[in-house]
Design a protein around this motif. Structure first.
Motif, mmCIF file in Angstrom:
data_model
loop_
_atom_site.group_PDB
_atom_site.id
_atom_site.type_symbol
_atom_site.label_atom_id
_atom_site.label_comp_id
_atom_site.label_asym_id
_atom_site.label_seq_id
_atom_site.Cartn_x
_atom_site.Cartn_y
_atom_site.Cartn_z
ATOM 1 N N THR A 1 -0.465 -8.609 1.724
ATOM 2 C CA THR A 1 0.546 -9.258 2.565
ATOM 3 C C THR A 1 1.261 -10.372 1.813
ATOM 4 O O THR A 1 2.485 -10.554 1.938
ATOM 5 C CB THR A 1 -0.118 -9.825 3.832
ATOM 6 O OG1 THR A 1 -0.743 -8.759 4.549
ATOM 7 C CG2 THR A 1 0.909 -10.500 4.729
ATOM 8 N N LEU A 2 0.511 -11.125 1.001
ATOM 9 C CA LEU A 2 1.097 -12.246 0.279
ATOM 10 C C LEU A 2 1.843 -11.811 -0.977
ATOM 11 O O LEU A 2 2.963 -12.278 -1.241
ATOM 12 C CB LEU A 2 -0.016 -13.241 -0.111
ATOM 13 C CG LEU A 2 0.415 -14.415 -1.000
ATOM 14 C CD1 LEU A 2 1.369 -15.338 -0.241
ATOM 15 C CD2 LEU A 2 -0.796 -15.187 -1.508
ATOM 16 N N PRO B 1 8.189 -7.962 1.179
ATOM 17 C CA PRO B 1 8.182 -7.506 2.576
ATOM 18 C C PRO B 1 8.571 -6.041 2.700
ATOM 19 O O PRO B 1 9.605 -5.610 2.197
ATOM 20 C CB PRO B 1 9.226 -8.407 3.251
ATOM 21 C CG PRO B 1 9.247 -9.642 2.405
ATOM 22 C CD PRO B 1 9.002 -9.178 0.996
ATOM 23 N N GLY B 2 7.706 -5.276 3.347
ATOM 24 C CA GLY B 2 7.975 -3.869 3.580
ATOM 25 C C GLY B 2 7.478 -2.941 2.499
ATOM 26 O O GLY B 2 7.404 -1.727 2.715
ATOM 27 N N PRO C 1 -0.892 0.249 8.450
ATOM 28 C CA PRO C 1 -0.928 0.342 9.919
ATOM 29 C C PRO C 1 -1.782 -0.760 10.535
ATOM 30 O O PRO C 1 -2.755 -1.239 9.913
ATOM 31 C CB PRO C 1 -1.534 1.733 10.166
ATOM 32 C CG PRO C 1 -2.273 2.056 8.922
ATOM 33 C CD PRO C 1 -1.528 1.404 7.799
ATOM 34 N N GLN C 2 -1.472 -1.160 11.731
ATOM 35 C CA GLN C 2 -2.233 -2.198 12.418
ATOM 36 C C GLN C 2 -3.670 -1.751 12.665
ATOM 37 O O GLN C 2 -4.599 -2.575 12.647
ATOM 38 C CB GLN C 2 -1.564 -2.543 13.755
ATOM 39 C CG GLN C 2 -2.247 -3.710 14.477
ATOM 40 C CD GLN C 2 -1.722 -3.907 15.875
ATOM 41 O OE1 GLN C 2 -1.228 -2.958 16.507
ATOM 42 N NE2 GLN C 2 -1.815 -5.122 16.390
ATOM 43 N N GLU C 3 -3.850 -0.456 12.886
ATOM 44 C CA GLU C 3 -5.204 0.053 13.121
ATOM 45 C C GLU C 3 -6.114 -0.224 11.926
ATOM 46 O O GLU C 3 -7.304 -0.542 12.092
ATOM 47 C CB GLU C 3 -5.169 1.558 13.406
ATOM 48 C CG GLU C 3 -4.551 1.944 14.741
ATOM 49 C CD GLU C 3 -3.034 1.938 14.705
ATOM 50 O OE1 GLU C 3 -2.414 2.151 15.768
ATOM 51 O OE2 GLU C 3 -2.456 1.741 13.609
#
Length: 412
Positions: A247-248, A252-253, A258-260
């Motif tokens: 994430t860091l 971006p993108g 996935p959130q799961e």
């Protein structure tokens, strides 16, 4: 609430319940059993407290954060920081345990002289202080308050700065301690191999040498058990931090996931606190027996007492045929009947009981008690010798002899 959120909150609830019960049992076992009140188990108890608080505090707060609660910014920061704080306490506890095992195996004499329960508790106090301070740093300003907008919603990634999570917490306070822990356990393994080969080469029969070797083996077993705890800690916590690093570090993108997957890694990290009590029970026989006693109580001891082998030599007037395994249980039953019916005898003068009709049970029980206990008191008094195995009586033997002597005193 969507299905993914329902599954996630249900998983957090189940893991929280297992974590609370398991770690509470570990703490009760240590408090109730003197055999478990050791220096190493002081650190285990500290780790169990941290795991217990994960079940009581972290799992419910993580579920609340997933739902966007609380609405207050600093409340949200605290809710998510406490997860980091208990993680930090756990890793520092594991580091302290690794150093304690290293000290115990590398310098056993200095360990016995200097390492005490009081000293270990002071170390644990330092571990908790340092872990909580490091984990709650976002509460003191290292957060994302400057990025709050009107549509802000409470979530880990909206309040906790990923630079803090990745650079300070993950790389500085998890990866480095884990590398130190791995290095310590590799060094312990090398020491064990060297010392075991020396023991095998210079092995001299004798009681002192046997005790030293047995104690050293116990130290090795403790180190192995704790190494498994540390390995699982890494396997459970590294995936979530890998996602935080992506994430860091990714644009971006470019590294979307996935959130799961994110929720699964969160559940996995919390599951580590639920697994540790089972590892203690599997890797430490003292914990296993303590758990069995808590659940089985008298039934456990009565069931296992009938299978305890005698460590004492047979008296001269009893042959080995009288103590065959298939006869001992029957004789023990006769001993029980013998005591219940009030039938007594004296090893010195062979007094008959008040129930003259119990002669058969008397003779059978006397033979059984001689099988279960060493040389009778008369033989020991005349010879003036006490076998070293007399100091290692089983609980059953002590019970039979003490009850027999109490009955003789009542007759006198």
């Amino acid at each position: 609430m969507d299905r993914t959120s329902q599954l996630y909150i249900s998983a957090e609830a189940i893991i929280g319940a297992i974590t609370i019960v398991g770690n509470a049992l570990v703490l009760v076992a240590i408090l109730k059993n003197r055999q478990l009140q050791t220096i190493t188990n002081c650190f285990i108890a500290s780790l169990a407290v941290a795991d217990l608080l994960v079940g009581i505090v972290v799992a419910p707060l993580a579920a609340l954060s997933h739902l966007g609660l609380p609405k207050n910014f600093m409340g949200c920061v605290f809710t998510n920081s406490i997860v980091v704080a208990f993680t930090q306490v756990s890793i520092f506890n594991l580091l302290a345990v690794a150093f304690e095992r290293f000290f115990a195996i590398k310098h056993p004499f200095a360990y016995q002289k200097h390492m005490t329960i009081k000293y270990s508790m002071l170390i644990n106090a330092g571990v908790w202080t340092l872990g909580l301070l490091f984990g709650l740093i976002p509460m003191f300003g290292w957060n994302l308050k400057k990025l709050v907008t009107d549509d802000w919603m409470c979530n880990f990634v909206t309040v906790i700065d990923m630079e803090y999570v990745v650079y300070f917490h993950f790389f500085g306070c998890i990866i480095i301690p884990l590398l130190i822990i791995v290095a310590i356990y590799v060094y312990i393994y090398l020491i064990v191999r060297k010392q075991m080969s020396q023991i095998a080469a210079l092995e001299i029969p004798g009681p002192n040498q046997g005790r030293s070797k047995s104690k050293f083996k116990r130290e090795i077993k403790a180190a192995k058990s704790l190494a498994i705890v540390i390995l699982l800690f890494g396997l459970c916590w590294i995936p979530i931090h890998v996602l935080n690093s992506l994430t860091l570090l990714c644009r971006p993108g470019s590294c979307a996931y996935p959130q799961e997957l994110l929720l699964t890694t969160i559940v996995l990290s919390h599951a580590n606190s639920a697994v540790n009590p089972f590892l203690y029970a599997y890797g430490n026989s003292n914990f296993k027996h303590a758990f069995e006693r808590m659940f089985c109580k008298k039934e456990y001891w009565s069931e296992n007492a009938s299978t305890l082998p005698s460590s004492r030599p047979l008296p001269q007037n009893v042959s080995s045929d009288d103590c065959r395994n298939d006869q001992v249980p029957e004789d023990r039953n006769k001993v029980q009947d013998f005591k219940t019916n009030g039938t007594l005898h004296d090893d010195n003068n062979h007094r008959q009981s008040v129930n003259n009709g119990e002669n058969d049970a008397l003779n059978s029980s006397r033979s059984s008690s001689e099988c279960l206990s060493p040389q009778n008191k008369k033989t020991n008094r005349h010879s003036g010798e006490v076998s070293s195995s007399d100091m290692r009586n089983t609980k059953l033997e002590l019970f039979v002899v003490d009850q027999h002597n109490d009955n003789l005193n009542n007759i006198s």
